[in-house]
Motif scaffolding. Sequence first.
Motif, mmCIF file in Angstrom:
data_model
loop_
_atom_site.group_PDB
_atom_site.id
_atom_site.type_symbol
_atom_site.label_atom_id
_atom_site.label_comp_id
_atom_site.label_asym_id
_atom_site.label_seq_id
_atom_site.Cartn_x
_atom_site.Cartn_y
_atom_site.Cartn_z
ATOM 1 N N GLN A 9 21.772 56.773 -17.535
ATOM 2 C CA GLN A 9 23.095 56.141 -17.678
ATOM 3 C C GLN A 9 24.236 57.154 -17.604
ATOM 4 N N GLY A 10 24.183 57.987 -16.573
ATOM 5 C CA GLY A 10 25.258 58.952 -16.365
ATOM 6 C C GLY A 10 25.294 60.063 -17.378
ATOM 7 N N LEU A 30 6.555 66.189 -19.751
ATOM 8 C CA LEU A 30 6.618 65.445 -18.494
ATOM 9 C C LEU A 30 6.808 66.431 -17.352
ATOM 10 N N GLU A 31 5.984 66.303 -16.332
ATOM 11 C CA GLU A 31 6.060 67.231 -15.198
ATOM 12 C C GLU A 31 6.830 66.631 -14.029
ATOM 13 N N ILE A 32 6.858 65.310 -13.948
ATOM 14 C CA ILE A 32 7.655 64.609 -12.939
ATOM 15 C C ILE A 32 8.325 63.424 -13.636
ATOM 16 N N THR A 33 9.633 63.283 -13.453
ATOM 17 C CA THR A 33 10.346 62.155 -14.066
ATOM 18 C C THR A 33 11.280 61.524 -13.047
ATOM 19 N N CYS A 34 11.171 60.214 -12.891
ATOM 20 C CA CYS A 34 12.081 59.457 -12.037
ATOM 21 C C CYS A 34 13.348 59.153 -12.841
ATOM 22 N N LEU A 35 14.495 59.479 -12.287
ATOM 23 C CA LEU A 35 15.772 59.287 -12.974
ATOM 24 C C LEU A 35 16.587 58.214 -12.270
ATOM 25 N N GLN A 36 17.229 57.351 -13.059
ATOM 26 C CA GLN A 36 18.117 56.329 -12.519
ATOM 27 C C GLN A 36 19.498 56.457 -13.166
ATOM 28 N N GLU A 37 20.501 55.926 -12.470
ATOM 29 C CA GLU A 37 21.897 55.973 -12.918
ATOM 30 C C GLU A 37 22.330 57.409 -13.225
ATOM 31 N N THR A 38 22.023 58.319 -12.314
ATOM 32 C CA THR A 38 22.474 59.691 -12.505
ATOM 33 C C THR A 38 23.990 59.805 -12.342
ATOM 34 N N ARG A 39 24.554 58.953 -11.465
ATOM 35 C CA ARG A 39 26.004 58.916 -11.219
ATOM 36 C C ARG A 39 26.532 60.287 -10.803
ATOM 37 N N THR A 65 28.754 51.436 -1.085
ATOM 38 C CA THR A 65 28.295 50.246 -1.808
ATOM 39 C C THR A 65 28.316 50.462 -3.314
ATOM 40 N N ASP A 66 28.839 51.597 -3.753
ATOM 41 C CA ASP A 66 28.878 51.905 -5.182
ATOM 42 C C ASP A 66 30.231 52.511 -5.528
ATOM 43 N N LYS A 67 31.264 51.708 -5.400
ATOM 44 C CA LYS A 67 32.619 52.189 -5.636
ATOM 45 C C LYS A 67 32.865 52.565 -7.086
ATOM 46 N N ASN A 68 32.091 51.985 -8.006
ATOM 47 C CA ASN A 68 32.257 52.291 -9.425
ATOM 48 C C ASN A 68 31.353 53.428 -9.901
ATOM 49 N N HIS A 69 30.569 53.995 -8.980
ATOM 50 C CA HIS A 69 29.672 55.118 -9.291
ATOM 51 C C HIS A 69 28.748 54.795 -10.464
ATOM 52 N N GLN A 70 28.066 53.666 -10.377
ATOM 53 C CA GLN A 70 27.156 53.243 -11.438
ATOM 54 C C GLN A 70 25.699 53.546 -11.098
ATOM 55 N N TYR A 71 25.447 53.963 -9.866
ATOM 56 C CA TYR A 71 24.065 54.160 -9.447
ATOM 57 C C TYR A 71 23.711 55.655 -9.416
ATOM 58 N N GLY A 72 22.863 56.016 -8.500
ATOM 59 C CA GLY A 72 22.423 57.401 -8.379
ATOM 60 C C GLY A 72 20.973 57.561 -8.775
ATOM 61 N N MET A 73 20.152 58.078 -7.849
ATOM 62 C CA MET A 73 18.723 58.287 -8.091
ATOM 63 C C MET A 73 18.428 59.789 -8.064
#
Length: 208
Positions: A9-10, A30-39, A65-73
């Motif tokens: 979440q940013g 943890l050796e590998i971690t998937c991250l979401q909402e890096t922003r 498609t993400d003008k509010n910068h809420q995403y990011g992988m």
Amino acid sequence: FSIGSWNIQGGVKNMLDLDILMKDLVVRKLEITCLQETRITEDSFLIVNRPAYGWLLNCGQETSTDKNHQYGMGFYVSNKMYNFYIGHKMISNRIAYIQFEIPTKQKNINNNGKKRKLENQTKYIEKNKIITIINIYAPTSPVAEKNPEEEDKFYEQLTQTYNNCKNKSSLVLIAGDFNAKLGTKTQTENGNRKMGRIRLFEIPITLI
């Protein structure tokens, strides 16, 4: 090796935040971690190595498609697993994947189906295997209800990505934020709701 997933979440706005995040992942082994909402949009954060903790591999965002910068992988990779890292790719703001080439040893079998032995030792042959981990950030129920075409597009892209990776990998794993609840919604005797074995609590919030 251990794999995790975390919607941060940013939570990474500077190098200090990054160090705190990586240290936490190291503590959790943890050796590998998937991250979401890096922003994360800055190029300086696309690939970062902190020798004491590991690597941050950010996939960026589709700003159109993400003008509010809420995403990011992105992905966290330990120093050990980075030795086997091949590459990563962003498919959309909701899907990305990372690949590793892992060396393995297999027992050598002759044409008669018998294991070949050399001086009473089982002979092994080395063979590298490609492992792909798909990182997803699924649409929430409100988003899916408001924009059903976005949900359809997400699952179409996920299916296509999985099939493409499956043809080139020995193993494909899917991890991430599924924005889903597991189990059947029930109600306890005192009126509290729960989903499967997970209980849902209402947390009071005080605005100051």
